[in-house]
Design an enzyme around this catalytic site. Structure first.
Site, PDB file in Angstrom:
ATOM      1  N   SER A 157       0.861  -1.194   0.000  1.00  0.00           N
ATOM      2  CA  SER A 157       0.000   0.000   0.000  1.00  0.00           C
ATOM      3  C   SER A 157       0.889   1.233   0.000  1.00  0.00           C
ATOM      4  O   SER A 157       1.962   1.238   0.633  1.00  0.00           O
ATOM      5  CB  SER A 157      -0.885   0.018   1.246  1.00  0.00           C
ATOM      6  OG  SER A 157      -1.507   1.285   1.373  1.00  0.00           O
ATOM      7  N   TYR A 170      -0.812  -0.397  10.457  1.00  0.00           N
ATOM      8  CA  TYR A 170      -1.003  -0.910   9.091  1.00  0.00           C
ATOM      9  C   TYR A 170       0.224  -0.590   8.217  1.00  0.00           C
ATOM     10  O   TYR A 170       0.774  -1.479   7.539  1.00  0.00           O
ATOM     11  CB  TYR A 170      -2.267  -0.280   8.506  1.00  0.00           C
ATOM     12  CG  TYR A 170      -2.573  -0.571   7.061  1.00  0.00           C
ATOM     13  CD1 TYR A 170      -2.959  -1.840   6.641  1.00  0.00           C
ATOM     14  CD2 TYR A 170      -2.527   0.451   6.104  1.00  0.00           C
ATOM     15  CE1 TYR A 170      -3.277  -2.093   5.306  1.00  0.00           C
ATOM     16  CE2 TYR A 170      -2.847   0.209   4.773  1.00  0.00           C
ATOM     17  CZ  TYR A 170      -3.215  -1.063   4.382  1.00  0.00           C
ATOM     18  OH  TYR A 170      -3.530  -1.303   3.068  1.00  0.00           O
TER      19      TYR A 170
HETATM   20  P1  NAP Z   1     -11.098  -5.860  -0.034  1.00  0.00           P
HETATM   21  O1  NAP Z   1     -12.033  -5.468  -1.117  1.00  0.00           O
HETATM   22  O2  NAP Z   1     -11.542  -5.780   1.387  1.00  0.00           O
HETATM   23  O3  NAP Z   1     -10.562  -7.276  -0.383  1.00  0.00           O
HETATM   24  C1  NAP Z   1      -9.681  -7.941   0.488  1.00  0.00           C
HETATM   25  C2  NAP Z   1      -9.979  -9.391   0.377  1.00  0.00           C
HETATM   26  O4  NAP Z   1      -9.141 -10.106   1.300  1.00  0.00           O
HETATM   27  C3  NAP Z   1     -11.419  -9.687   0.768  1.00  0.00           C
HETATM   28  O5  NAP Z   1     -11.917 -10.700  -0.061  1.00  0.00           O
HETATM   29  C4  NAP Z   1     -11.261 -10.128   2.193  1.00  0.00           C
HETATM   30  O6  NAP Z   1     -12.330 -10.920   2.664  1.00  0.00           O
HETATM   31  C5  NAP Z   1      -9.976 -10.913   2.092  1.00  0.00           C
HETATM   32  N1  NAP Z   1      -9.415 -11.160   3.399  1.00  0.00           N
HETATM   33  C6  NAP Z   1      -9.460 -10.358   4.501  1.00  0.00           C
HETATM   34  N2  NAP Z   1      -8.863 -10.971   5.534  1.00  0.00           N
HETATM   35  C7  NAP Z   1      -8.458 -12.185   5.068  1.00  0.00           C
HETATM   36  C8  NAP Z   1      -7.817 -13.285   5.665  1.00  0.00           C
HETATM   37  N3  NAP Z   1      -7.466 -13.260   6.977  1.00  0.00           N
HETATM   38  N4  NAP Z   1      -7.566 -14.391   4.919  1.00  0.00           N
HETATM   39  C9  NAP Z   1      -7.916 -14.447   3.608  1.00  0.00           C
HETATM   40  N5  NAP Z   1      -8.546 -13.415   2.993  1.00  0.00           N
HETATM   41  C10 NAP Z   1      -8.806 -12.306   3.720  1.00  0.00           C
HETATM   42  O7  NAP Z   1      -9.765  -4.988  -0.098  1.00  0.00           O
HETATM   43  P2  NAP Z   1      -9.059  -4.306  -1.345  1.00  0.00           P
HETATM   44  O8  NAP Z   1      -9.324  -2.869  -1.265  1.00  0.00           O
HETATM   45  O9  NAP Z   1      -9.337  -5.059  -2.595  1.00  0.00           O
HETATM   46  O10 NAP Z   1      -7.524  -4.530  -0.895  1.00  0.00           O
HETATM   47  C11 NAP Z   1      -6.765  -5.630  -1.369  1.00  0.00           C
HETATM   48  C12 NAP Z   1      -5.303  -5.405  -0.984  1.00  0.00           C
HETATM   49  O11 NAP Z   1      -4.868  -4.164  -1.513  1.00  0.00           O
HETATM   50  C13 NAP Z   1      -5.072  -5.348   0.524  1.00  0.00           C
HETATM   51  O12 NAP Z   1      -3.863  -5.975   0.849  1.00  0.00           O
HETATM   52  C14 NAP Z   1      -4.991  -3.847   0.798  1.00  0.00           C
HETATM   53  O13 NAP Z   1      -4.206  -3.601   1.942  1.00  0.00           O
HETATM   54  C15 NAP Z   1      -4.342  -3.362  -0.484  1.00  0.00           C
HETATM   55  N6  NAP Z   1      -4.579  -1.966  -0.815  1.00  0.00           N
HETATM   56  C16 NAP Z   1      -5.819  -1.507  -1.104  1.00  0.00           C
HETATM   57  C17 NAP Z   1      -5.992  -0.162  -1.417  1.00  0.00           C
HETATM   58  C18 NAP Z   1      -7.335   0.420  -1.747  1.00  0.00           C
HETATM   59  O14 NAP Z   1      -7.448   1.665  -1.781  1.00  0.00           O
HETATM   60  N7  NAP Z   1      -8.359  -0.368  -2.023  1.00  0.00           N
HETATM   61  C19 NAP Z   1      -4.887   0.690  -1.430  1.00  0.00           C
HETATM   62  C20 NAP Z   1      -3.641   0.186  -1.126  1.00  0.00           C
HETATM   63  C21 NAP Z   1      -3.484  -1.151  -0.834  1.00  0.00           C
HETATM   64  P3  NAP Z   1     -13.497 -10.167   3.528  1.00  0.00           P
HETATM   65  O15 NAP Z   1     -14.260  -9.417   2.538  1.00  0.00           O
HETATM   66  O16 NAP Z   1     -14.227 -11.284   4.181  1.00  0.00           O
HETATM   67  O17 NAP Z   1     -12.800  -9.300   4.536  1.00  0.00           O
END
Ligand code: NAP
Length: 262
Positions: A157, A170
């Site tokens: 991130s 985080y």
């Molecule tokens: P998201 O939509 O919440 O997707 C994350 C996925 O990981 C969800 O399917 C979630 O399931 C799953 N997950 C959570 N805890 C888990 C666990 N213990 N074991 C296995 N799966 C798990 O998040 P996203 O925005 O796509 O983010 C994905 C990645 O990108 C993350 O690592 C995040 O830190 C990073 N990121 C995101 C952004 C952003 O702005 N979106 C920016 C920078 C970095 P649940 O739905 O059940 O929780």
């Protein structure tokens, strides 16, 4: 002579990942789901990991979508914060699919937005469990099981290198995992395996929208040279490049996908 749809090395350019087996953690929705779709579209067999029962319908819908579009996928439940479940998730892939070529460590988040002074031991441990310790165990499993020429990609991130108030646990967990990846990149290079980090800026997912205000998003857009936040496809396309053979000389790098917000 290669046919019109073949490159000189015999690889169908429209299916550069054909025959590869990929794991994407946290792939039931958001960025992970888009990465799973992108890898599958290029011919990879994709293991769609999801954490618990609440995500099983979304994970199986994604698998059905991928299969309908002509690729192979399966959904596997495992909590990527729990070492025994991580081991089981990884070990079943070569057992079921014969090998493991690509690992995308995407599961993450669960951020506690609190100042350092207000962060409890429990808050800190919860964030570290998934975003640092779980990633370390997953990287160990990948290091043992990825086959020659494999690809390991961690979704970090921009907060890791540009922390702001309330993000210490985080940001610290993500930057720790970037260090694990840069270390393992050197340790695995002799097996032709590369390990790299994709560091997204603000990206349009349900989770991000639920955790940010419109004012915060407008501020980020205003400060971003490209004048927009990322879409999940922007991240998935970079992961797709890293997963393929044309990224072969990239190793131990952090690629910032944030529209130029330095
Ligand atoms: P998201 O939509 O919440 O997707 C994350 C996925 O990981 C969800 O399917 C979630 O399931 C799953 N997950 C959570 N805890 C888990 C666990 N213990 N074991 C296995 N799966 C798990 O998040 P996203 O925005 O796509 O983010 C994905 C990645 O990108 C993350 O690592 C995040 O830190 C990073 N990121 C995101 C952004 C952003 O702005 N979106 C920016 C920078 C970095 P649940 O739905 O059940 O929780």
């Amino acid at each position: 002579m290669p046919g019109p749809s073949s490159s000189s090395d015999g690889v169908d350019p429209s299916m550069p990942l054909a025959g590869r087996v990929a794991l994407v953690t946290g792939a039931s929705r958001g960025i992970g789901a888009q990465i799973a779709r992108r890898l599958a579209k290029s011919g990879a067999t994709v293991v769609v990991n999801y954490p618990d029962e609440s995500q099983s319908v979304l994970a199986s819908q994604l698998v059905q979508e991928i299969v309908r579009d002509g690729s192979i996928a399966e959904a596997v439940r495992a909590d990527v914060g729990d070492p025994p479940q991580i081991q089981a998730l990884f070990e079943q892939i070569p057992a079921r699919h014969g090998k493991l070529d690509i690992v995308v460590l995407n599961a993450g988040g669960d951020a506690v937005v609190k100042s350092i002074a207000e962060t409890s031991d429990e808050d800190f441990d919860r964030v570290m469990r998934l975003n640092a310790r779980g990633q370390f165990v997953a990287i160990q499993a990948a290091a043992r099981l990825l086959r020659h020429g494999g690809r390991l990609i961690f979704i970090s991130s921009s907060t890791a290198t540009q922390p702001y108030p309330g993000t210490a646990s985080y940001a610290g967990a993500k930057i720790a995992t970037e260090a694990y990846i840069q270390t393992v990149a050197q340790e695995l290079a002799e097996r032709g395996i590369t390990a790299n980090v994709v560091s997204p800026g603000m990206t349009a997912t349900e989770t991000m929208l639920s955790q940010t205000t419109e004012a915060r998003r407008a501020t980020v857009v205003g400060a971003t040279p490209l004048g927009r936040i990322a879409q999940t496809a922007d991240i998935a396309d970079v992961v797709h490049f890293l997963a393929g053979s044309t990224s072969r000389a990239l190793n131990g790098q952090v690629i910032h996908v944030n529209g130029g917000l330095l």
